[in-house]
Design a protein around this motif. Structure first.
Motif, PDB file in Angstrom:
ATOM      1  N   LEU A  93      69.385  22.459  28.352  1.00 33.73           N
ATOM      2  CA  LEU A  93      70.698  22.181  27.776  1.00 33.73           C
ATOM      3  C   LEU A  93      70.673  21.003  26.810  1.00 33.73           C
ATOM      4  N   GLN A  94      70.014  19.906  27.190  1.00 36.79           N
ATOM      5  CA  GLN A  94      69.989  18.726  26.316  1.00 36.79           C
ATOM      6  C   GLN A  94      69.309  19.030  24.983  1.00 36.79           C
ATOM      7  N   GLY A  95      68.254  19.824  25.004  1.00 34.92           N
ATOM      8  CA  GLY A  95      67.590  20.216  23.759  1.00 34.92           C
ATOM      9  C   GLY A  95      68.500  21.043  22.861  1.00 34.92           C
ATOM     10  N   ILE A  96      69.268  21.942  23.458  1.00 33.21           N
ATOM     11  CA  ILE A  96      70.203  22.751  22.669  1.00 33.21           C
ATOM     12  C   ILE A  96      71.259  21.863  22.036  1.00 33.21           C
ATOM     13  N   LEU A  97      71.814  20.933  22.833  1.00 32.01           N
ATOM     14  CA  LEU A  97      72.859  20.043  22.321  1.00 32.01           C
ATOM     15  C   LEU A  97      72.330  19.055  21.281  1.00 32.01           C
ATOM     16  N   SER A  98      71.058  18.670  21.386  1.00 29.95           N
ATOM     17  CA  SER A  98      70.494  17.648  20.502  1.00 29.95           C
ATOM     18  C   SER A  98      69.706  18.202  19.325  1.00 29.95           C
ATOM     19  N   ILE A  99      69.318  19.470  19.389  1.00 25.00           N
ATOM     20  CA  ILE A  99      68.506  20.050  18.317  1.00 25.00           C
ATOM     21  C   ILE A  99      69.213  21.237  17.657  1.00 25.00           C
ATOM     22  N   VAL A 100      69.496  22.267  18.450  1.00 25.46           N
ATOM     23  CA  VAL A 100      70.043  23.518  17.902  1.00 25.46           C
ATOM     24  C   VAL A 100      71.423  23.315  17.296  1.00 25.46           C
ATOM     25  N   LEU A 126      72.672  13.633  -2.055  1.00 25.47           N
ATOM     26  CA  LEU A 126      72.142  14.799  -1.355  1.00 25.47           C
ATOM     27  C   LEU A 126      71.355  14.329  -0.142  1.00 25.47           C
ATOM     28  N   LEU A 127      71.913  14.552   1.024  1.00 25.85           N
ATOM     29  CA  LEU A 127      71.225  14.172   2.255  1.00 25.85           C
ATOM     30  C   LEU A 127      69.983  15.052   2.408  1.00 25.85           C
ATOM     31  N   THR A 128      68.871  14.433   2.765  1.00 23.51           N
ATOM     32  CA  THR A 128      67.627  15.182   2.931  1.00 23.51           C
ATOM     33  C   THR A 128      67.679  16.008   4.206  1.00 23.51           C
ATOM     34  N   GLU A 129      66.775  16.966   4.290  1.00 27.44           N
ATOM     35  CA  GLU A 129      66.673  17.762   5.509  1.00 27.44           C
ATOM     36  C   GLU A 129      66.276  16.847   6.658  1.00 27.44           C
ATOM     37  N   VAL A 130      66.709  17.174   7.851  1.00 26.05           N
ATOM     38  CA  VAL A 130      66.427  16.368   9.029  1.00 26.05           C
ATOM     39  C   VAL A 130      65.724  17.232  10.059  1.00 26.05           C
ATOM     40  N   ASN A 131      64.682  16.679  10.661  1.00 23.78           N
ATOM     41  CA  ASN A 131      63.987  17.356  11.750  1.00 23.78           C
ATOM     42  C   ASN A 131      64.614  16.861  13.051  1.00 23.78           C
ATOM     43  N   PHE A 132      65.617  17.592  13.534  1.00 28.88           N
ATOM     44  CA  PHE A 132      66.329  17.174  14.741  1.00 28.88           C
ATOM     45  C   PHE A 132      65.439  17.230  15.974  1.00 28.88           C
ATOM     46  N   GLN A 133      64.444  18.103  15.964  1.00 31.20           N
ATOM     47  CA  GLN A 133      63.532  18.152  17.103  1.00 31.20           C
ATOM     48  C   GLN A 133      62.722  16.864  17.184  1.00 31.20           C
ATOM     49  N   ALA A 134      62.211  16.393  16.045  1.00 28.18           N
ATOM     50  CA  ALA A 134      61.444  15.147  16.032  1.00 28.18           C
ATOM     51  C   ALA A 134      62.338  13.973  16.448  1.00 28.18           C
ATOM     52  N   MET A 135      63.591  13.969  15.987  1.00 30.16           N
ATOM     53  CA  MET A 135      64.525  12.905  16.376  1.00 30.16           C
ATOM     54  C   MET A 135      64.756  12.934  17.887  1.00 30.16           C
ATOM     55  N   PHE A 136      64.940  14.125  18.439  1.00 27.85           N
ATOM     56  CA  PHE A 136      65.178  14.267  19.876  1.00 27.85           C
ATOM     57  C   PHE A 136      63.969  13.809  20.672  1.00 27.85           C
ATOM     58  N   GLU A 137      62.792  14.212  20.242  1.00 25.99           N
ATOM     59  CA  GLU A 137      61.572  13.824  20.956  1.00 25.99           C
ATOM     60  C   GLU A 137      61.360  12.314  20.894  1.00 25.99           C
ATOM     61  N   ALA A 138      61.630  11.710  19.749  1.00 26.13           N
ATOM     62  CA  ALA A 138      61.499  10.257  19.618  1.00 26.13           C
ATOM     63  C   ALA A 138      62.518   9.552  20.507  1.00 26.13           C
ATOM     64  N   GLN A 139      63.722  10.089  20.550  1.00 26.49           N
ATOM     65  CA  GLN A 139      64.775   9.514  21.382  1.00 26.49           C
ATOM     66  C   GLN A 139      64.407   9.625  22.866  1.00 26.49           C
TER      67      GLN A 139
END
Length: 149
Positions: A93-100, A126-139
């Protein structure tokens, strides 16, 4: 067939602009500056339960542009989505809420920030693309460190 009671559910209920702010504290004088402004962009995310199986996820962008020490403009936009998420294992669930969910919200946020800058009389940011998975893993690594590595 147990697909009525425990089939995973993931649906977008609604996308909406939750908050928007534009400030130009030093106009019109700052608009005559010819220097290239410094641009600082900060992103943040949040998620909270609204009802059983219903979650609000927000992504906020704060864009500050300065010429020297004077602020040219400041834009803060918070884009939100309401998602129905049911019968998903708790560890996912946390991955879905923080990445997807943020990945689905972010394109709307990018468009809003660009549009507001243009409507304010500035070139679009223009905001650059963000890797939300990398942000979540770092967090996750920063938050705990015990267990997952």
């Amino acid at each position: 067939m147990a697909d009525q009671d425990d089939t995973p559910v993931f649906q977008i209920q609604r996308m909406y602009l939750k908050d928007l702010s534009l400030e130009q504290p030093n106009s019109p004088q700052i608009l005559l500056e010819q220097q290239q402004p410094q641009v600082d962009i900060n992103l943040s995310m949040g998620a909270e339960g609204v009802a059983d199986g219903i979650f609000e996820v927000t992504v906020t962008a704060t864009v500050t542009t300065k010429v020297g020490e004077r602020t040219l403009f400041l834009v803060e936009a918070k884009q939100a989505g309401i998602f129905e998420i049911r019968h998903v294992p708790q560890d996912q669930l946390q991955g879905i809420l923080s990445i997807v969910c943020p990945q689905m919200i972010y394109p709307y946020l990018r468009a809003i920030v660009s549009d507001v800058c243009t409507r304010a009389g500035f070139p679009p940011i223009l905001l650059t693309e963000v890797n939300f998975q990398a942000m979540f893993e770092a967090q996750q690594a920063q938050a705990g460190g015990n267990g997952a590595n």
